[in-house]
Design a protein around this motif. Structure first.
Motif, PDB file in Angstrom:
ATOM      1  N   ASN A 164       0.423  -1.419   0.162  1.00 12.72           N
ATOM      2  CA  ASN A 164       0.055  -0.198  -0.057  1.00 12.72           C
ATOM      3  C   ASN A 164       1.454   0.877   0.095  1.00 12.72           C
ATOM      4  O   ASN A 164       0.333   2.372  -0.611  1.00 12.72           O
ATOM      5  CB  ASN A 164      -1.290   0.333   0.943  1.00 12.72           C
ATOM      6  N   MET A 169       7.364   2.199   3.774  1.00 15.47           N
ATOM      7  CA  MET A 169       7.208   1.437   4.325  1.00 15.47           C
ATOM      8  C   MET A 169       8.546   0.408   4.413  1.00 15.47           C
ATOM      9  O   MET A 169       9.172   0.373   5.093  1.00 15.47           O
ATOM     10  CB  MET A 169       6.100  -0.190   4.119  1.00 15.47           C
ATOM     11  N   ARG A 291      -7.616   8.769   2.108  1.00  9.81           N
ATOM     12  CA  ARG A 291      -6.043   8.554   2.443  1.00  9.81           C
ATOM     13  C   ARG A 291      -5.633   7.257   1.575  1.00  9.81           C
ATOM     14  O   ARG A 291      -6.022   6.742   2.088  1.00  9.81           O
ATOM     15  CB  ARG A 291      -5.113   9.761   3.461  1.00  9.81           C
ATOM     16  N   ALA A 296      -5.176   1.770   3.927  1.00 12.79           N
ATOM     17  CA  ALA A 296      -3.989   2.091   5.260  1.00 12.79           C
ATOM     18  C   ALA A 296      -4.346   0.923   6.238  1.00 12.79           C
ATOM     19  O   ALA A 296      -5.717   1.661   6.940  1.00 12.79           O
ATOM     20  CB  ALA A 296      -3.672   3.556   5.019  1.00 12.79           C
ATOM     21  N   SER A 454       0.386  10.450  11.203  1.00  4.77           N
ATOM     22  CA  SER A 454       2.258   9.813  10.271  1.00  4.77           C
ATOM     23  C   SER A 454       2.824  10.662  10.140  1.00  4.77           C
ATOM     24  O   SER A 454       2.662  12.238   9.426  1.00  4.77           O
ATOM     25  CB  SER A 454       1.754   9.100   8.931  1.00  4.77           C
ATOM     26  N   PHE A 460       5.175   5.179  15.398  1.00  7.74           N
ATOM     27  CA  PHE A 460       4.319   4.664  14.979  1.00  7.74           C
ATOM     28  C   PHE A 460       4.240   3.689  14.973  1.00  7.74           C
ATOM     29  O   PHE A 460       5.200   2.641  15.092  1.00  7.74           O
ATOM     30  CB  PHE A 460       4.832   4.888  13.439  1.00  7.74           C
TER      31      PHE A 460
END
Ligand code: SIN
Length: 494
Positions: A164, A169, A291, A296, A454, A460
């Protein structure tokens, strides 16, 4: 598609790496096999990529293990400068990365550019952390012995990254590992390997030595990564993906007692209180839902809205959600692309059908778009009963179920009624309430009057079945460091 974009696509696809990156450089897979990477907005193959076999996984880990000692001994400033150069190169190549992500994952170009900035920032952030790794020297409480605490790189890591956010990531794991002095094997998602391969090339251009990062896209993930998890040379696994897969990987990591970081599924509640600023709440809701097209783990999954504002919020939210243009991400007017594949779209469609069976009404959307690609309309569901199945599952698509509540206590109870705990959002103008929510909502992250939390400078991660560990921020590098304690006898011999 304009001719210009078509020409840029052809040019980009002709010059990106499509082989595995092993210790000695780019290479075909052990048996020469390849797999197709598909454009989710057309269903057409973009390019073929080398399909790693178990032998390739073994060779990648052997390279990481061989490079570990030298890499750990490389000066922090040198590691920092490689990261800084990589940051600059990614930014210079923003248009290539953005187009590639749009092609292989589907998001509109503007969102892909946003991801380039977000993903690159992990490189810059951790370039600044690399020289600041430190330990401590202390006198024991009895005033005699001395305590020395060192930070050492964990060692070779395996990274399994999702489709994604194909760049961010990867950089969120790779940047702190480089900063800490760890070597890495990266297995990117088979749906989106191209961005990871291009990023690996950028790291090589930035001066990353051979073997520090290897990349093994594969369609047979467990066959390739399973043996690595059982190999005593591997010291850490970091995974971003579903809770179901994460649970299996944690079990597989138990044999070698690996350090694990798990960024798993979410079921984010988005709370709107009567005292919220309506316009800001709607802005935040649209962002938190759409988003990345809703694909997500931090996407708002359940909208809990207080009765006094529910009608006004729903009307304004439906209007804004209805204003999105769903089209191929390269189309200039596109504000939402397709879902990543047919399986994802069918799951979203089933959840919507199930919610309607459970008693919800479709206030907007609710349909897959006909024709090529995996498009699904932005959808708002109202009158969703609080026990509907859609509220229990991670939707991973552009669907917003709205549930009305009466009291703060009820909102907190509903918000926490899930085994997941990644993020929660709330809109309120009451400071005391905001602080109560920050303490009571059982999630690793909380967006207060904000639809996105984020940030590369922030930790996170989730609690409960949303995961273990934190990525980004001051905490992010700790995931790649071991603490070593040295007990020293009293140097004064008292
Ligand atoms: C995710 O939710 O999959 C990661 C999103 C982010 O880093 O914002």
């Amino acid at each position: 598609m304009t001719t210009d974009i078509a020409a840029r696509e052809r040019d980009l696809l002709a010059r990106i790496p499509t082989q595995l990156l092993l210790g000695s450089g780019w290479s075909d897979s052990a048996d020469g096999s390849t797999f197709a990477v598909v454009d989710p907005s057309t269903g057409r193959t973009l390019v073929e990529v080398a399909d790693a076999r178990p032998e390739d996984g073994a060779s990648a880990l052997a390279a990481a293990a061989a490079a570990q000692k030298g890499w750990a001994a490389t000066a922090p400033r040198v590691r920092a400068e490689i990261l800084r150069r990589a940051f600059e190169l990614v930014i210079e190549r923003t248009e290539d990365f953005a187009l590639l992500m749009t092609l292989e994952m589907g998001k509109p170009l503007a969102e892909s550019r946003g991801e380039v900035a977000y993903g690159a920032e992990f490189l810059r952030w951790f370039s600044e952390e690399a020289p600041r790794i430190s330990g401590r020297y202390a006198t024991a409480p009895d005033g005699l012995n001395r305590l020395l605490v060192l930070k050492r790189p964990v060692g070779p890591c395996l990274f399994i990254t999702p489709w994604n956010f194909p760049l961010a990531m990867a950089t969120r794991k790779i940047a702190p590992a480089i900063a800490a002095g760890c070597t890495m094997v990266l297995k990117p998602a088979a749906l989106t390997p191209l961005t990871a391969l291009l990023f690996a090339q950028v790291l090589r251009d930035a001066g990353l030595p051979d073997g520090v990062l290897t990349v093994i896209p594969t369609t047979t993930a467990s066959a390739v990564t399973g043996p690595l998890l059982r190999d005593s040379r591997l010291r850490k696994l970091s995974f971003t993906g579903s809770t179901e897969v994460g649970r299996r990987l944690i079990a597989d990591s138990a044999e070698q007692v690996l350090r694990v970081s798990m960024e798993l599924g979410g079921n984010a509640p988005f709370l709107v209180f009567d005292d919220a600023d309506l316009e800001k709440a709607v802005d935040g809701a649209v962002l938190a839902k759409l988003r990345n097209g809703g694909e997500a783990c931090v996407a708002a999954n359940r909208f809990l809205v207080q009765r006094g504002i529910a009608e006004r919020f729903t009307t304004a939210f439906v209007e804004r959600m209805g204003g999105f243009t769903v089209a191929r991400g390269t189309d200039p007017g596109s504000t939402m692309g397709p879902l990543v594949d047919e399986a994802t779209r069918s799951k979203v469609a089933d959840l919507v059908a199930g919610a309607v069976e459970d008693g919800a009404s479709v206030a907007l959307g609710g349909k897959a778009l006909p024709g090529a690609g995996y498009f699904y309309e932005p959808t708002v569901l109202t009158g969703v009963p609080s026990d509907a199945r859609i509220l229990e599952e991670e939707i991973f698509g552009p669907v917003a179920p709205i549930v009305v509540f009466d009291t703060e206590e009820e909102a907190i109870r509903l918000a926490n009624a899930t085994p997941f705990g990644l993020v929660s959002f709330a809109f309120t103008s009451d400071l005391d309430r905001a602080l109560r929510l920050a303490e009571e909502l059982d999630t690793g992250m909380f967006g207060l009057n904000a639809g996105v939390v984020s940030n590369p400078a922030a930790p996170f991660g989730g609690v409960k079945q949303s995961g273990l560990g934190r990525e980004g921020g001051l905490e992010g590098i700790e995931e790649y460091l071991e603490t070593r304690y040295v007990g020293i006898a009293d140097p004064f011999g008292k």
